[in-house]
Design a protein around this motif. Structure first.
Motif, PDB file in Angstrom:
ATOM      1  N   THR A   1       0.860  -1.191   0.000  1.00 62.83           N
ATOM      2  CA  THR A   1       0.000   0.000   0.000  1.00 62.83           C
ATOM      3  C   THR A   1       0.889   1.231   0.000  1.00 62.83           C
ATOM      4  O   THR A   1       1.937   1.236   0.643  1.00 62.83           O
ATOM      5  N   MET A   2       0.457   2.244  -0.757  1.00 61.23           N
ATOM      6  CA  MET A   2       1.134   3.546  -0.660  1.00 61.23           C
ATOM      7  C   MET A   2       0.074   4.627  -0.467  1.00 61.23           C
ATOM      8  O   MET A   2      -1.124   4.365  -0.639  1.00 61.23           O
ATOM      9  N   MET A   3       0.507   5.808  -0.074  1.00 54.24           N
ATOM     10  CA  MET A   3      -0.441   6.917   0.075  1.00 54.24           C
ATOM     11  C   MET A   3       0.019   8.112  -0.761  1.00 54.24           C
ATOM     12  O   MET A   3       1.220   8.327  -0.947  1.00 54.24           O
ATOM     13  N   GLY A   4      -0.965   8.858  -1.279  1.00 56.39           N
ATOM     14  CA  GLY A   4      -0.662  10.054  -2.067  1.00 56.39           C
ATOM     15  C   GLY A   4      -1.954  10.840  -2.221  1.00 56.39           C
ATOM     16  O   GLY A   4      -3.042  10.287  -2.021  1.00 56.39           O
ATOM     17  N   LEU A   5      -1.867  12.108  -2.570  1.00 55.87           N
ATOM     18  CA  LEU A   5      -3.093  12.900  -2.740  1.00 55.87           C
ATOM     19  C   LEU A   5      -3.869  12.423  -3.965  1.00 55.87           C
ATOM     20  O   LEU A   5      -3.278  12.079  -4.988  1.00 55.87           O
ATOM     21  N   SER A   6      -5.197  12.447  -3.874  1.00 56.38           N
ATOM     22  CA  SER A   6      -6.014  12.097  -5.039  1.00 56.38           C
ATOM     23  C   SER A   6      -5.968  13.266  -6.039  1.00 56.38           C
ATOM     24  O   SER A   6      -5.633  14.402  -5.662  1.00 56.38           O
ATOM     25  N   VAL A   7      -6.310  12.972  -7.281  1.00 59.03           N
ATOM     26  CA  VAL A   7      -6.280  14.019  -8.313  1.00 59.03           C
ATOM     27  C   VAL A   7      -7.225  15.169  -7.948  1.00 59.03           C
ATOM     28  O   VAL A   7      -6.896  16.345  -8.144  1.00 59.03           O
ATOM     29  N   MET A   8      -8.364  14.856  -7.341  1.00 56.03           N
ATOM     30  CA  MET A   8      -9.322  15.910  -6.973  1.00 56.03           C
ATOM     31  C   MET A   8      -8.719  16.858  -5.928  1.00 56.03           C
ATOM     32  O   MET A   8      -9.102  18.019  -5.842  1.00 56.03           O
ATOM     33  N   ASP A   9      -7.783  16.346  -5.153  1.00 59.01           N
ATOM     34  CA  ASP A   9      -7.154  17.188  -4.121  1.00 59.01           C
ATOM     35  C   ASP A   9      -5.788  17.717  -4.562  1.00 59.01           C
ATOM     36  O   ASP A   9      -5.002  18.188  -3.731  1.00 59.01           O
ATOM     37  N   GLY A  10      -5.503  17.584  -5.851  1.00 57.76           N
ATOM     38  CA  GLY A  10      -4.262  18.167  -6.377  1.00 57.76           C
ATOM     39  C   GLY A  10      -3.166  17.162  -6.684  1.00 57.76           C
ATOM     40  O   GLY A  10      -2.118  17.531  -7.208  1.00 57.76           O
TER      41      GLY A  10
END
Ligand SMILES: Cc1ncc(COP(=O)(O)O)c(C=O)c1O
Length: 417
Positions: free
Chosen positions: A110-119
């Motif tokens: 699993t990784m984490m990153g901002l969604s496209v809607m949040d930039g």
């Protein structure tokens, strides 16, 4: 049509593009313009060559000067970014992200990153998907227009990611790298900061310094606020160097060595002029935001001083962002649409994102930003004004014809052939 005339048509199209761009105002936040020397280097013989393998351990012969060049490039990058290790194989920021995700995750992780809607950038989502890694969105506080630290800390503790990707495509304010890195290290996650947009501001010391705030790796594009050739770069601590180099080499056989030459020259330009340039970029972005706001445009984050980067984002209130960007294009003002966190979907984006790095490189300052803000507001409020505004745009860009923040004076900006 003969082959020869089809070939000549290629030149014709490119000439038309140049003519159009040389009388337009480019406010795309992910682009910039290179100096004449950088453009010269892009056409050198190294662009015909391969240098497969590690520095000084190539599988192809003929690389003596390429090795020298890459050694110099790494030296300049280490000095500019005050970093222990550099990899210049990625031919774009997306490729740099592919390498980082490949280096720090395995399928099933699993990784984490901002969604496209949040930039966040689509490469976070798409690369992780193809690599068999599930991506959990980083919680975002739309009012603060930044990462929600408390929720993100909880989420990291819950999902135990192998990697946390910070950075974004819509990036107005420094992110809480320190806070997120502390929590990430508790679960053994590597923090990578995608500085694609703000690499030039990081280099100039005008935004944030992710490597000193806790990130272990920085990926970036070398052609947005960093005014080099189109390409990518990875900066990291020594302990990650071998892993990054091995993964990069396994994926990238052909790294466009003319681009590396052009990148090296830009690194030297940044060492000499980067601080002055990036200070001006941020000051210009703030001046443009103020002007738009004073002209009645709904610029986001007014209560937070609008921006601390090269970007300014406004919400379209009448019509769609697509329509507004098309009206602006008719007035020779080139912009792009962007989804805002409160939009229903990416397709229904209501934001327009502007970047001032290219106009800054042309030597424009706060007075010009004030004028640009009023021109944009006129088009947004009355699309009928496009032809009048277009004449004013041509007049403005006609006064800024050369590249600044480079070693020689009066370098023509858009002339070609
Ligand atoms: C945050 C972010 N990462 C990566 C990229 C991709 O960079 P490139 O176009 O150099 O592949 C972008 C592109 O704009 C971006 O905004």
């Amino acid at each position: 049509m003969s082959e020869k005339s089809l070939a000549e048509e290629v030149f014709e199209i490119v000439r038309e593009h140049h003519a159009f761009r040389s009388c337009s105002l480019n406010l795309i936040a992910s682009e910039n313009i290179t100096s004449r020397e950088v453009r010269r280097l892009l056409t050198c013989d190294m662009g015909h060559r391969y240098a497969v393998g590690f520095l000084y351990e190539r599988m192809y012969r003929g690389c003596e000067y390429i090795d020298k060049l890459e050694e110099l490039t790494h030296f300049l990058a280490r000095k500019l970014f005050r970093v222990e290790h550099v990899n210049t194989l990625p031919v774009s920021g997306t490729v740099a992200n592919i390498v980082a995700i490949g280096a720090f995750t395995r399928p099933g992780d699993t990784m984490m990153g901002l969604s496209v809607m949040d930039g966040g950038h689509s490469s976070f989502r798409e690369v992780s998907r193809y690599h068999g890694v599930s991506m959990v969105p980083i919680p975002f506080n739309a009012e603060e227009y930044n990462i929600d630290v408390d929720q993100t800390r909880k989420m990291i503790a819950k999902v135990m990611p192998k990697m946390v990707m910070l950075g974004a495509s819509e990036l107005l304010f420094p992110q809480p790298v320190k806070e997120i890195s502390e929590t990430a290290s508790n679960v053994g996650a590597t923090v990578v900061y995608d500085a694609a947009h703000v690499l030039g501001l990081v280099a100039g010391g005008c935004f944030q310094d992710p490597l000193r705030e806790g990130a272990e790796v920085v990926t970036g594009s070398t052609h947005k606020t960093f005014f080099g050739p189109q390409g990518g770069i990875i900066l990291c601590k020594r302990q990650h160097g071998e892993n990054i180099d091995r993964v990069a080499l396994s994926m990238i056989n052909n790294h466009h060595i003319n681009r590396v030459a052009a990148l090296a020259y830009t690194l030297a330009e940044f060492l000499a002029f980067g601080q002055e340039y990036s200070r001006m970029v941020v000051s210009n972005a703030q001046a443009l935001a103020e002007s738009l706001y004073n002209n009645g445009i709904n610029v986001i984050c007014a209560d937070k001083g609008f921006t601390r980067s090269h970007q300014v984002i406004f919400r379209v209130e009448e019509g769609t962002a697509l329509e507004v960007s098309k009206s602006l294009e008719k007035a020779n003002i080139i912009t792009s649409m962007t989804p805002l966190p409160t939009d229903k979907s990416e397709a229904m984006a209501s934001g327009i994102r502007l970047g001032v790095q290219e106009v800054t490189r042309l030597g424009m300052g706060r007075d010009e930003m004030s004028l640009i803000g009023s021109l944009i507001a006129r088009v947004v409020k009355s699309p009928d004004s496009t032809s009048d505004v277009k004449e004013e745009v041509k007049d403005l860009v006609g006064r800024f014809r050369s590249i600044h923040y480079t070693f020689s004076d009066n370098e023509p900006a858009y002339e070609w052939d």
